[in-house]
Scaffold this motif. Sequence first.
Motif, short mmCIF file in Angstrom:
data_model
loop_
_atom_site.label_atom_id
_atom_site.label_comp_id
_atom_site.label_asym_id
_atom_site.label_seq_id
_atom_site.Cartn_x
_atom_site.Cartn_y
_atom_site.Cartn_z
N LEU A 5 10.51 56.56 -16.06
CA LEU A 5 11.38 57.15 -17.07
C LEU A 5 12.02 58.44 -16.57
O LEU A 5 13.20 58.70 -16.81
CB LEU A 5 10.59 57.41 -18.36
CG LEU A 5 10.12 56.15 -19.11
CD1 LEU A 5 9.22 56.53 -20.27
CD2 LEU A 5 11.32 55.34 -19.59
N GLU A 6 11.24 59.25 -15.86
CA GLU A 6 11.80 60.47 -15.26
C GLU A 6 12.87 60.13 -14.22
O GLU A 6 13.92 60.78 -14.14
CB GLU A 6 10.69 61.30 -14.62
CG GLU A 6 9.75 61.97 -15.63
CD GLU A 6 10.50 62.97 -16.51
OE1 GLU A 6 11.32 63.74 -15.97
OE2 GLU A 6 10.26 62.96 -17.74
N THR A 36 17.23 51.41 -13.38
CA THR A 36 15.96 51.90 -12.85
C THR A 36 14.96 50.76 -12.79
O THR A 36 14.78 50.04 -13.78
CB THR A 36 15.40 53.04 -13.72
OG1 THR A 36 16.32 54.14 -13.69
CG2 THR A 36 14.04 53.51 -13.21
N PRO A 82 18.57 61.04 -17.91
CA PRO A 82 18.67 61.31 -19.36
C PRO A 82 18.49 60.09 -20.25
O PRO A 82 18.05 60.21 -21.39
CB PRO A 82 20.09 61.88 -19.51
CG PRO A 82 20.44 62.40 -18.16
CD PRO A 82 19.75 61.51 -17.18
N LYS A 83 18.84 58.89 -19.74
CA LYS A 83 18.77 57.72 -20.63
C LYS A 83 17.34 57.32 -20.94
O LYS A 83 17.08 56.65 -21.95
CB LYS A 83 19.54 56.55 -20.03
CG LYS A 83 18.86 55.85 -18.87
CD LYS A 83 19.66 54.61 -18.46
CE LYS A 83 18.92 53.78 -17.44
NZ LYS A 83 19.66 52.55 -17.11
N LYS A 84 16.39 57.69 -20.06
CA LYS A 84 14.96 57.41 -20.29
C LYS A 84 14.73 55.94 -20.64
O LYS A 84 14.10 55.61 -21.66
CB LYS A 84 14.42 58.31 -21.40
CG LYS A 84 14.36 59.78 -21.01
CD LYS A 84 13.33 60.02 -19.93
CE LYS A 84 13.08 61.49 -19.64
NZ LYS A 84 14.21 62.16 -18.99
N LYS A 85 15.23 55.07 -19.79
CA LYS A 85 15.04 53.64 -19.98
C LYS A 85 14.68 52.98 -18.65
O LYS A 85 15.09 53.44 -17.58
CB LYS A 85 16.32 52.98 -20.52
CG LYS A 85 16.63 53.31 -21.97
CD LYS A 85 15.63 52.67 -22.92
CE LYS A 85 15.98 52.95 -24.36
NZ LYS A 85 14.99 52.32 -25.30
N HIS A 105 10.16 50.96 -23.67
CA HIS A 105 11.15 51.74 -22.93
C HIS A 105 12.17 50.85 -22.20
O HIS A 105 13.00 51.38 -21.47
CB HIS A 105 10.43 52.61 -21.89
CG HIS A 105 9.27 53.36 -22.44
ND1 HIS A 105 9.41 54.45 -23.28
CD2 HIS A 105 7.93 53.15 -22.30
CE1 HIS A 105 8.21 54.90 -23.62
NE2 HIS A 105 7.30 54.14 -23.04
N GLN A 142 5.80 56.48 -16.93
CA GLN A 142 6.33 57.82 -17.16
C GLN A 142 7.17 58.31 -15.98
O GLN A 142 8.21 58.94 -16.17
CB GLN A 142 5.18 58.80 -17.45
CG GLN A 142 4.47 58.54 -18.77
CD GLN A 142 5.44 58.52 -19.95
OE1 GLN A 142 6.31 59.37 -20.07
NE2 GLN A 142 5.28 57.53 -20.82
N SER A 169 14.77 57.65 -14.23
CA SER A 169 15.96 57.08 -14.88
C SER A 169 16.93 58.14 -15.37
O SER A 169 18.06 57.81 -15.73
CB SER A 169 15.54 56.17 -16.04
OG SER A 169 15.08 56.94 -17.14
#
Length: 258
Positions: A82-83, A9, A87-90, A135, A79, A85
């Motif tokens: 992160l969305e 991402t 489930p990994k939120k990276k 993150h 934010q 990306s």
Amino acid sequence: MTQDLIGKTAIITGSARGIGAAIAIHLGQRGANVLVNYVSDRSKEAADQVASTLSQAGAKSFVIQADISKSMDREAMVQNALELSGPKKKIDILVHNAAVWDKCDLADLTDELYDRFDDTNVKGVTFLTKAVLPHIARNGRIVLMSSILARQGISSTSLYSASKASLEASPRVWAAELGQKYGVTVNCVNPGPVATDMWFSLDTEYLDAMQPTIDATPAAARIGEVDDIAPIVGFLCSEQSRWVTGNVISANGGLLLH
């Protein structure tokens, strides 16, 4: 094109037009999810077109109007990335392309104009990087975009040139400070003359004076194109660049600027 960025991402600031748009599309074509960023309302249509091109390439994207000089906008970018990306939120890639550009003689500078340049071109870059750090994924990549104006003296560009020169110092410091702690590389790309709106806004007299130098460019007798720059950034965002950090990469076709 090699799909070596699938699952990654990327935040690309100032990615509605010019070099930023080319970088966003290039990374998307290599499989990355891309946060496309624009600032002014007049760039919304262009940003949407970048997102459409990414969709056609099979990449996920999110378009956000945000000004990196503003804290709340920087947080919104993080934010939403992160969305994007999943489930990994990276966040894997951060490319700092957004910048304020204007010409002004030193005698006419004001505190307000200085703050405008600094808030976007220096402070915005610094604090968006800070906001991403909690993150950022291991093996993450941070790339800053400089300019030939950081190295070539052109009248009436003192604020822009100084702000870009500061970006060339940051990778050296951040590579040392962040490298082992976060597992990231930090580099800067300094393009030579590139056919963008900013280049063609320069004085005709200057452009005419530069033509013989451009004609003598070793790689080819022409000005650079955005597609000359995007793959260089793509390399710096890839696994193959893992041993390159703290550097400023000149992307000018061998053009020697004095």
